[in-house]
Every structure is written in structure tokens, then in C-alpha cells.
Design a protein around this motif. Structure first.
Motif, short mmCIF file in Angstrom:
data_model
loop_
_atom_site.label_atom_id
_atom_site.label_comp_id
_atom_site.label_asym_id
_atom_site.label_seq_id
_atom_site.Cartn_x
_atom_site.Cartn_y
_atom_site.Cartn_z
N HIS A 51 2.23 24.60 -27.34
CA HIS A 51 0.87 24.18 -27.65
C HIS A 51 0.64 22.75 -27.18
O HIS A 51 1.54 21.91 -27.24
N SER A 80 -5.54 22.00 -28.53
CA SER A 80 -6.11 23.33 -28.77
C SER A 80 -5.73 24.34 -27.70
O SER A 80 -6.12 25.50 -27.76
N GLY A 138 -7.82 27.61 -24.05
CA GLY A 138 -8.36 26.29 -23.75
C GLY A 138 -8.97 26.34 -22.36
O GLY A 138 -10.10 26.76 -22.18
#
Length: 418
Positions: A332, A335, A411
Motif C-alpha cells: 500500500h 490510498s 488509485g
């Protein structure tokens, strides 16, 4: 020097795979073929291996007493790179590492022994740095895939999301068909029986190899659930996760030390790493956890360990070359989510490991001028990605036929980078 590569432990199970791979490597018949020698304790066994594997007549045979420093140094000084397949490493590799560090010879091994790795950093990192020797432990299935997928995830994050992007929670899902050799079992049992528990515990701590230290590892879960491509994957902790994580942490520390010069390498201060054995069904994970728990309990307690010693593969024996591995990493970045996948055919622990360590050795022998090791401060005890980087990945894609893909999947949707 007479040889580019010295394969140490060539008469062992993994050593034979390494010798065979080097002998048939495409670069052996190129315009500037590399040279190599095989080494072991017995001239007779080396000659038998040379006949069995049909090694070229040009392949050298060196008899080496691994427990005698003078014998080891005499062999080490005849090569550019030592590929060491003789374990347990805590017991047999110290003279080899010392000789390489003292003589500016590069070194790669398959050590999954944190206490050994921590000790060679403490004892030989400075000497190796001074003599421009690169020493890379864990250059096999433990822990090359782990190091590669995180490195690629960070590279993709910065390429797609911008140079200031960092990766945070990172988890790798292992899907594989492979086996275990008698030599690996012998090394694991030797570490349990002969290394003080306090020494092992200290070496297994987060970021134990060197400063600086990053974010602590999050507490383990019994069963993990990870969404991948719209499906839920389940898994329990991958058995080699603690060792692989230490290598990834070591890379993190090496990149962090020189973040002002090479910010593109830095993973970020919130980075954490974990690994699971991937399953498609919840009940499969329960069965896996039960099986792995029984094995761990069996190997930890002396009476059951004695039984396992009698019935598990003995040194010199191992699995067939058939199999595969696929590692899917989900990292990650804010976001956004990055999915990185590497895959290769063939049993990964030995068949694949022989290719991984051989290509690492060949990168050091043949591509030294292109390696990125100076970006992490120069030579010394390094990791595959800190020392070899993209050069190593490209070699594995070309010669090992490693399949690689890394992309942002949420994203900034689906922009592939590799």
C-alpha cells in the motif's frame, strides 16, 4: 585469476544443481565465456560429479578442507566469486567469508541462519568494504523472491505515483510446489540443537542486522485474508517469513542510510512486511496450520526430533526438479495499492535456488561495473537488491525465465511498469 566462479560444495544436493546450471549456461558458449571450478573435500567425489554431470573438461576441480583457513584461502584467491552451498553456514562458512573479505573476493550463499548473518556483518563487513568485496547471504529461494517483490513494489510506486511515494503495509502470498532436502533439514536441526536460544532470539529481532531501524512488525494473525483481483485469498504465516523479513529489513536499512543521495530507493518509515502461504479456501488454511504446527512441535522437542531424523530425507537427498513458485506481493502507498507478481517454473527450493544463486554470482563476475552497490555505501555484507538491483532481475528474467509484473491496481488504476 584462473576462474570467474568457484562453486563450493559441488558434491552436495544443491551444489550439483549449481554446477550443472553453470556448465550449461548460455554465456559459457558466448564470445567471452566465463570460467568456473567446482570444489569439495574429496578429489574422488569431485571427479565422480564431473562425470555424472558431464561437466566440460575446462571446469576446474579444487580440493578444499572447509575447516582449514589456509586451504580455503588458497582456493578463494583463485576466483572472482565464491558460490557457497556448504551448510550449516554457522559451522562451515566462517573461514570462507573471512578469506573473501580479506582478499577482495565476492561471495554469495544460501544461508537462512540469522545468527550467522548477524555475526559476519559484525566480523567482516568493514574488512569486505575496505577490500571492495561484496558478500551476499540468502541468495536462494530464501530470500531472493521476498527482496525482489518489495524492491519492485517500491519502484512501481515511485514511477506511477510520483518520486515522493512510499510503500507501507506490504504482504507477500506464496504459492508453490516444492520439497525439502536432507541438507536443509540437517542445518535447521543443527541450529536448534547447537545455537544458544538467546543468540537466535537476538538475531531474529526486527532490523537486527544493522542501523537504522524501521517500524516494528505488526503482531501475527492466525489466519490472514487478503483481497487479490477481486477474490479473497487466505493464509497462515509462511514458514520462512521471519528469515525473509530480516533480509527485506536489511535492504530497508541499507537504502535508508543513503536516502539523501538516492531517495528513489527508500521504502518509507511506515513500511512493514509479512508473508503467508496462500490458499484459496479457508479450510485449506486450517489444515495447513495444523500440519505446520505438528512439524514445528516435532522438530523442537528432542524425542520427536530424534524420530524425525530417522525418517526425513538425509543429507544428499532431496525433491525432484518438478514444481513452480509464484509470489504475489500487495503493498500500500497511501490510498493506492501495488500488486507485484513473480513466477518461475521448476521446484523452487533447490532447482530454482541453484539458478538464483548462480545468476547472483554471475552478476558479480560478469556485470560488476553495472551493479548499484555503491548507492548503498559500497561493498560489504549486502542483500540481493541492495547489491545487484535491476541487473540481477534482468539476468533472472533472461536466463531463469522469471516472469515479472508490477502495477498499481487501485488509485491510479492499472498502469503497469514491468
Amino acid at each position: 585469476m584462473p576462474y570467474d566462479i568457484l562453486a563450493l560444495g559441488a558434491t552436495g544436493f544443491t551444489g550439483k544443481y549449481i554446477s550443472k546450471y553453470l556448465n550449461s549456461h548460455p554465456e559459457r558458449s558466448g564470445p567471452t565465456p566465463f570460467t568456473f571450478a567446482v570444489a569439495g573435500r574429496s578429489q574422488k567425489k569431485l571427479e565422480e560429479v564431473k562425470r555424472e554431470l558431464k561437466l566440460d573438461q575446462e571446469v576446474g576441480l579444487l580440493v578444499v578442507d572447509i575447516e582449514d583457513y589456509v586451504s580455503v584461502e588458497a582456493a578463494v584467491t583463485q576466483t572472482k566469486v565464491v558460490v557457497n552451498a556448504v551448510g550449516p553456514y554457522w559451522k562451515y562458512a566462517d573461514h570462507v567469508v573471512r578469506a573473501c573479505a580479506n582478499n577482495g573476493v565476492h561471495y554469495v550463499d544460501l544461508a537462512g541462519e540469522p545468527h550467522f548473518i548477524k555475526s559476519i556483518i559484525q566480523k567482516y563487513d568493514y574488512q569486505a568494504h575496505k577490500n571492495n568485496a561484496i558478500l551476499i547471504p540468502c541468495c536462494g529461494f530464501d530470500s531472493v523472491p521476498a527482496d525482489v517483490v518489495v524492491y519492485l513494489a517500491n519502484k512501481t510506486a515511485k514511477s506511477v505515483l510520483g518520486p515522493s511515494a512510499y510503500i507501507e503495509d506490504s504482504i507477500s502470498l506464496y504459492d508453490l510446489k516444492g520439497g525439502i532436502s536432507g541438507g536443509t533439514l540437517a542445518s535447521a536441526i543443527s541450529s536448534i540443537e547447537d545455537i544458544p536460544k538467546a543468540v537466535t532470539a537476538e538475531a531474529m529481532k526486527d532490523f537486527s542486522y544493522r542501523e537504522p531501524k524501521g517500524a516494528p512488525t505488526k503482531p501475527n494473525k492466525l489466519i490472514y485474508t487478503v483481497p487479490v483481483d477481486g477474490k479473497t485469498r487466505y493464509g497462515g504465516i509462511f514458514p520462512m517469513c521471519p528469515i525473509n523479513r530480516l533480509v527485506v529489513h536489511h535492504t530497508w536499512s541499507l537504502f535508508k542510510r543513503f536516502q539523501d543521495r538516492h531517495p528513489e530507493k527508500v521504502y518509507g518509515d511506515k513500511f512493514t512486511y509479512n508473508e503467508i502461504t496462500a490458499q484459496s479456501k479457508y479450510y485449506q488454511t486450517v489444515l495447513y496450520l495444523f500440519g505446520i504446527s505438528v512439524f514445528i512441535v516435532g522438530i523442537l522437542f528432542p524425542p520427536t526430533r530424534w524420530i524425525l531424523k530417522r525418517f526425513l530425507p538425509q543429507p544428499g537427498a532431496g525433491p525432484s526438479p518438478d514444481g513452480f513458485f509464484e509470489v504475489t506481493n500487495i503493498s500500500h502507498s497511501g490510498s493506492s495499492k501495488i500488486k507485484t507478481v513473480i513466477r518461475a517454473e521448476g521446484e523452487p527450493g533447490y532447482f530454482g535456488t541453484a539458478r538464483m544463486i548462480s545468476e547472483a554470482g554471475l552478476a558479480l563476475a560478469l556485470d560488476f561495473g553495472r551493479l548499484p552497490y555503491k548507492q548503498t555505501g559500497g561493498a560489504g555484507v549486502l542483500t540481493p537488491m541492495a547489491a545487484l538491483g535491476d541487473v540481477y532481475i534482468e539476468r533472472m528474467k533472461k536466463y531463469y525465465e522469471l516472469q515479472v509484473e508490477s502495477e498499481v491496481v487501485s488509485g491510479d488504476e492499472g498502469r503497469k511498469q514491468r
